[in-house]
Design a protein around this motif. Structure first.
Motif, mmCIF file in Angstrom:
data_model
loop_
_atom_site.group_PDB
_atom_site.id
_atom_site.type_symbol
_atom_site.label_atom_id
_atom_site.label_comp_id
_atom_site.label_asym_id
_atom_site.label_seq_id
_atom_site.Cartn_x
_atom_site.Cartn_y
_atom_site.Cartn_z
ATOM 1 N N PRO A 298 0.832 -1.212 0.000
ATOM 2 C CA PRO A 298 0.000 0.000 0.000
ATOM 3 C C PRO A 298 0.865 1.260 0.000
ATOM 4 O O PRO A 298 1.812 1.369 0.788
ATOM 5 N N PRO A 299 0.568 2.237 -0.854
ATOM 6 C CA PRO A 299 1.393 3.462 -0.917
ATOM 7 C C PRO A 299 1.509 4.183 0.415
ATOM 8 O O PRO A 299 2.565 4.731 0.735
ATOM 9 N N GLY A 300 0.438 4.174 1.221
ATOM 10 C CA GLY A 300 0.478 4.885 2.490
ATOM 11 C C GLY A 300 1.469 4.322 3.483
ATOM 12 O O GLY A 300 1.842 5.000 4.450
ATOM 13 N N ARG A 301 1.931 3.095 3.263
ATOM 14 C CA ARG A 301 2.886 2.477 4.177
ATOM 15 C C ARG A 301 4.327 2.802 3.812
ATOM 16 O O ARG A 301 5.233 2.666 4.627
ATOM 17 N N LEU A 302 4.564 3.212 2.571
ATOM 18 C CA LEU A 302 5.947 3.398 2.132
ATOM 19 C C LEU A 302 6.705 4.448 2.945
ATOM 20 O O LEU A 302 7.886 4.239 3.276
ATOM 21 N N PRO A 303 6.103 5.587 3.293
ATOM 22 C CA PRO A 303 6.852 6.550 4.125
ATOM 23 C C PRO A 303 7.297 5.968 5.461
ATOM 24 O O PRO A 303 8.379 6.315 5.962
ATOM 25 N N LEU A 304 6.498 5.075 6.033
ATOM 26 C CA LEU A 304 6.893 4.454 7.304
ATOM 27 C C LEU A 304 8.100 3.543 7.107
ATOM 28 O O LEU A 304 9.001 3.488 7.945
ATOM 29 N N VAL A 305 8.101 2.817 5.991
ATOM 30 C CA VAL A 305 9.243 1.949 5.692
ATOM 31 C C VAL A 305 10.497 2.793 5.468
ATOM 32 O O VAL A 305 11.575 2.479 5.970
ATOM 33 N N VAL A 306 10.356 3.896 4.722
ATOM 34 C CA VAL A 306 11.503 4.784 4.473
ATOM 35 C C VAL A 306 12.028 5.351 5.785
ATOM 36 O O VAL A 306 13.249 5.403 6.020
ATOM 37 N N GLU A 307 11.124 5.760 6.658
ATOM 38 C CA GLU A 307 11.538 6.299 7.962
ATOM 39 C C GLU A 307 12.330 5.271 8.758
ATOM 40 O O GLU A 307 13.379 5.570 9.347
ATOM 41 N N ALA A 308 11.831 4.027 8.758
ATOM 42 C CA ALA A 308 12.530 2.967 9.488
ATOM 43 C C ALA A 308 13.882 2.661 8.856
ATOM 44 O O ALA A 308 14.872 2.397 9.556
ATOM 45 N N MET A 309 13.964 2.699 7.543
ATOM 46 C CA MET A 309 15.233 2.454 6.850
ATOM 47 C C MET A 309 16.245 3.545 7.168
ATOM 48 O O MET A 309 17.441 3.263 7.327
ATOM 49 N N GLU A 310 15.795 4.782 7.255
ATOM 50 C CA GLU A 310 16.698 5.878 7.608
ATOM 51 C C GLU A 310 17.300 5.668 8.989
ATOM 52 O O GLU A 310 18.483 5.960 9.212
ATOM 53 N N ARG A 311 16.502 5.170 9.901
ATOM 54 C CA ARG A 311 16.993 5.001 11.279
ATOM 55 C C ARG A 311 18.135 4.006 11.369
ATOM 56 O O ARG A 311 18.970 4.105 12.269
ATOM 57 N N VAL A 312 18.181 3.031 10.453
ATOM 58 C CA VAL A 312 19.236 2.018 10.527
ATOM 59 C C VAL A 312 20.305 2.223 9.455
ATOM 60 O O VAL A 312 21.153 1.354 9.247
ATOM 61 N N GLY A 313 20.266 3.364 8.759
ATOM 62 C CA GLY A 313 21.338 3.688 7.824
ATOM 63 C C GLY A 313 21.262 3.017 6.474
ATOM 64 O O GLY A 313 22.283 2.874 5.797
ATOM 65 N N LEU A 314 20.059 2.613 6.026
ATOM 66 C CA LEU A 314 19.916 1.973 4.723
ATOM 67 C C LEU A 314 19.628 3.024 3.640
ATOM 68 O O LEU A 314 18.677 2.904 2.865
ATOM 69 N N ASP A 315 20.462 4.053 3.577
ATOM 70 C CA ASP A 315 20.217 5.148 2.646
ATOM 71 C C ASP A 315 20.318 4.700 1.184
ATOM 72 O O ASP A 315 19.525 5.131 0.341
ATOM 73 N N ALA A 316 21.311 3.873 0.876
ATOM 74 C CA ALA A 316 21.444 3.410 -0.506
ATOM 75 C C ALA A 316 20.236 2.591 -0.920
ATOM 76 O O ALA A 316 19.766 2.676 -2.065
ATOM 77 N N GLU A 317 19.701 1.798 0.015
ATOM 78 C CA GLU A 317 18.520 0.984 -0.289
ATOM 79 C C GLU A 317 17.283 1.857 -0.494
ATOM 80 O O GLU A 317 16.385 1.506 -1.260
ATOM 81 N N ILE A 318 17.241 3.014 0.193
ATOM 82 C CA ILE A 318 16.125 3.938 -0.022
ATOM 83 C C ILE A 318 16.155 4.449 -1.461
ATOM 84 O O ILE A 318 15.114 4.553 -2.123
ATOM 85 N N ALA A 319 17.337 4.753 -1.962
ATOM 86 C CA ALA A 319 17.461 5.205 -3.349
ATOM 87 C C ALA A 319 16.960 4.133 -4.309
ATOM 88 O O ALA A 319 16.259 4.423 -5.280
ATOM 89 N N THR A 320 17.310 2.866 -4.026
ATOM 90 C CA THR A 320 16.832 1.766 -4.865
ATOM 91 C C THR A 320 15.322 1.614 -4.747
ATOM 92 O O THR A 320 14.625 1.352 -5.732
ATOM 93 N N LEU A 321 14.797 1.782 -3.536
ATOM 94 C CA LEU A 321 13.352 1.697 -3.306
ATOM 95 C C LEU A 321 12.614 2.716 -4.175
ATOM 96 O O LEU A 321 11.621 2.395 -4.842
ATOM 97 N N LEU A 322 13.108 3.962 -4.191
ATOM 98 C CA LEU A 322 12.465 5.000 -4.989
ATOM 99 C C LEU A 322 12.614 4.724 -6.477
ATOM 100 O O LEU A 322 11.716 5.022 -7.277
ATOM 101 N N TRP A 323 13.747 4.175 -6.851
ATOM 102 C CA TRP A 323 13.973 3.815 -8.255
ATOM 103 C C TRP A 323 12.966 2.759 -8.702
ATOM 104 O O TRP A 323 12.387 2.847 -9.791
ATOM 105 N N GLU A 324 12.743 1.756 -7.853
ATOM 106 C CA GLU A 324 11.755 0.728 -8.181
ATOM 107 C C GLU A 324 10.356 1.322 -8.227
ATOM 108 O O GLU A 324 9.544 0.974 -9.082
ATOM 109 N N ALA A 325 10.053 2.213 -7.286
ATOM 110 C CA ALA A 325 8.729 2.836 -7.262
ATOM 111 C C ALA A 325 8.483 3.631 -8.537
ATOM 112 O O ALA A 325 7.358 3.669 -9.050
ATOM 113 N N ALA A 326 9.520 4.266 -9.070
ATOM 114 C CA ALA A 326 9.365 5.080 -10.279
ATOM 115 C C ALA A 326 9.030 4.240 -11.499
ATOM 116 O O ALA A 326 8.568 4.778 -12.506
ATOM 117 N N ALA A 327 9.236 2.928 -11.431
ATOM 118 C CA ALA A 327 8.944 2.048 -12.563
ATOM 119 C C ALA A 327 7.530 1.487 -12.512
ATOM 120 O O ALA A 327 7.126 0.764 -13.418
#
Length: 435
Positions: A298-327
Motif C-alpha cells: 500500500p502506498p500509504g505504508r511506504l513513508p513508514l518503511v523509508v523512515e525505518a530504513m533511515e533510522r538504521v542507515g539503509l540510505d542506498a537501499e532507499i534510493a533503490t526503493l524509490l527507483w523501483e517505485a518510479a517504474a
C-alpha cells in the motif's frame, strides 16, 4: 572442422541478432547507447563470441518497434527468444558451465554494488550542486545518476537470469542423482525464493520481455535509456508483514495513538530489521526482493518503511526503493508521491518524480494530472519541470496531449526551467493545437 554444439546454437542466434541490428539506426536509440557505452561488449556479441544479456536484446527489439512497428518487433522477438534459449541451454550443457555461471554471478554482484555506490555519490553531489545554485551542473549530475541507476537495474536483472540458469543446472544434477539412487530431493515451494536460497526455475528460457517505456525513453536527447525491470514481487503477506497491508494510517485524535498506526510502524520496523539482516549477511538478491515487496505494498505504508530504513542507515537501499517505485504504473506512482509529500518527505517525493520524468511523456502527463486533481499541484510541476529538462519541447508537450488539464502546469514548469524552455514549449503546444 564441425562447430561444437554450443557454437552452432550461438552462431544461429548471432545471425538473428545481426539481422536485427542491420535494420536499426546506429546513431539513435538503444543501439547508439550500447555502441557509445559498451563498444567492446557490443562487438563481442555481434561477432558471436558470447551471448549478450537478454536485456540488451530486448532493448534492441524496442528500437525496431520504434521504426518498423510493434507487430514486426514481436515477430522478431519470438525468433530471438527461441534462439536465445537454445544458445543458453547449449552453453549450460558444457562441463564447466556451472563454474562459469558462478563467476559471472560474482562479477554481476560486484558491478551492481558499484552502481549503487556510484548512484549514491552522484545523488549527494547533485543535491550539493543544486543547493549551491548550480542548476546546469545539477542536471549533468542527475543524468549521470540516472545512468548509474540504470546500470544497477541491469545488473540486478542479469543476476536474476544467471541465478535461474545456475539453479536449473542444480536441478538437472539433482534429477540425475534421483535416477542413480532412487531418492527424491526434498520438495520446495513454488513461490518466491526463501531468504538466502534460490527458488525452483524452468530450464533456460530468457526472462519475459519487460514492460517498456518507464525509463529514459528519450535516449537520443539525454544519456538515459530504459532498463529491464526484475519481475515484481507479490504484495507482502503473512505475519511478518502484518500491518503493511492497511491502506492508510489514521490517528484517533490529539494525544491518542491509533492502534492501527502503531501496528503499521511496528511492522515497518520489523520489515526493515529483516532487510538489514539480509544486507549484513550479503544476501543482496533477497534485499532487492524485499524492496520490491515494499514498493508493491500500500502506498500509504511506504513513508513508514523509508523512515525505518533511515533510522538504521539503509540510505542506498532507499534510493533503490524509490527507483523501483518510479517504474510502477502511473496510478501507483502518483499515489506513492502523494503519500511521501503528505508525510513531509518532499525531498524523496521530488526524487521519485524526477525519475518519473524518464517515462513516456503521456504517462508523465497522466501522473501529473492525478497529482493536480488531488491538490498536489507543486508535485505535478516538479514532475513536469523534470520532463521539460530531460526532453525536447516536442516530446514534453506529449504530457498535455495525454492530459490537457496539465497544460497550465506544464507552462509553469517550463517557465521555472528557463524562458527559452517556456518559449519552446509554448510554441509546440500551439503547433499541437493544445494552447
Amino acid at each position: 572442422m564441425e562447430i561444437s554444439a554450443p557454437g552452432r546454437e550461438l552462431a544461429a542466434f548471432t545471425v538473428e541478432l545481426r539481422a536485427l541490428t542491420a535494420e536499426l539506426d546506429p546513431g539513435a536509440g538503444w543501439f547508439a547507447a550500447f555502441a557509445r557505452r559498451a563498444p567492446a561488449e557490443l562487438e563481442t556479441w555481434l561477432a558471436g563470441l558470447d551471448l549478450p544479456p537478454w536485456d540488451v536484446v530486448a532493448d534492441l527489439v524496442q528500437d525496431l518497434a520504434c521504426g518498423a512497428g510493434p507487430r514486426a518487433a514481436r515477430e522478431r522477438e519470438e525468433r530471438l527468444r527461441t534462439g536465445y534459449a537454445a544458445a543458453a541451454a547449449a552453453q549450460d550443457g558444457r562441463p564447466a558451465a556451472r563454474d562459469d555461471l558462478l563467476r559471472r554471478v560474482g562479477l554481476a554482484e560486484h558491478a551492481a554494488r558499484e552502481a549503487v555506490e556510484r548512484g549514491h555519490r552522484l545523488a549527494v553531489a547533485e543535491q550539493s550542486a543544486r543547493s549551491a545554485g548550480h542548476g546546469q551542473e545539477g542536471d549533468r549530475l542527475a543524468t549521470l545518476r540516472m545512468w548509474a541507476e540504470d546500470d544497477g537495474a541491469r545488473h540486478r536483472a542479469r543476476l536474476a537470469e544467471l541465478h535461474a540458469r545456475a539453479a536449473a543446472l542444480s536441478a538437472v544434477g539433482a534429477g540425475r542423482t534421483v535416477q542413480r539412487t532412487g531418492a527424491a530431493p526434498a520438495a520446495r515451494g513454488a513461490g518466491a525464493p526463501q531468504d538466502g536460497a534460490d527458488g525452483p526455475v524452468p530450464a533456460t528460457p530468457p526472462p519475459a520481455a519487460p514492460a517498456r517505456g518507464a525509463r529514459f525513453a528519450a535516449a537520443t536527447t539525454v544519456e538515459s535509456v530504459p532498463a529491464p525491470r526484475p519481475a515484481r514481487a507479490a504484495r507482502p503477506r503473512g505475519a511478518r508483514f502484518a500491518g503493511l497491508e492497511q491502506p492508510t494510517v489514521r490517528t484517533t485524535g490529539p494525544g491518542r495513538a491509533d492502534p492501527q498506526a502503531e501496528e503499521a510502524r511496528r511492522a515497518a520496523t520489523e520489515f526493515t530489521a529483516r532487510m538489514l539482516r539480509m544486507r549484513t549477511a550479503g544476501n543482496n538478491g533477497a534485499v532487492h526482493a524485499t524492496l520490491c515487496e515494499a514498493v508493491n505494498g500500500p502506498p500509504g505504508r511506504l513513508p513508514l518503511v523509508v523512515e525505518a530504513m533511515e533510522r538504521v542507515g539503509l540510505d542506498a537501499e532507499i534510493a533503490t526503493l524509490l527507483w523501483e517505485a518510479a517504474a510502477l504504473p502511473p496510478g501507483p506512482v502518483a499515489a506513492i508521491a502523494r503519500a511521501l509529500a503528505e508525510s513531509g518527505r518532499a525531498g524523496q517525493c521530488g526524487q521519485l518524480l524526477r525519475q518519473g520524468a524518464a517515462r513516456p511523456s503521456s504517462e508523465a502527463g497522466t501522473i501529473a494530472a492525478d497529482l493536480a486533481a488531488s491538490g498536489r499541484t507543486d508535485e505535478a510541476v516538479t514532475l513536469l519541470a523534470a520532463l521539460v529538462r530531460a526532453r525536447r519541447a516536442a516530446d514534453a508537450v506529449g504530457a498535455a496531449l495525454a492530459a490537457p488539464e496539465v497544460t497550465p502546469y506544464l507552462l509553469r514548469a517550463a517557465r521555472g526551467v528557463s524562458e527559452a524552455h517556456h518559449h519552446a514549449v509554448t510554441t509546440e503546444l500551439r503547433r499541437a493545437g493544445v494552447a
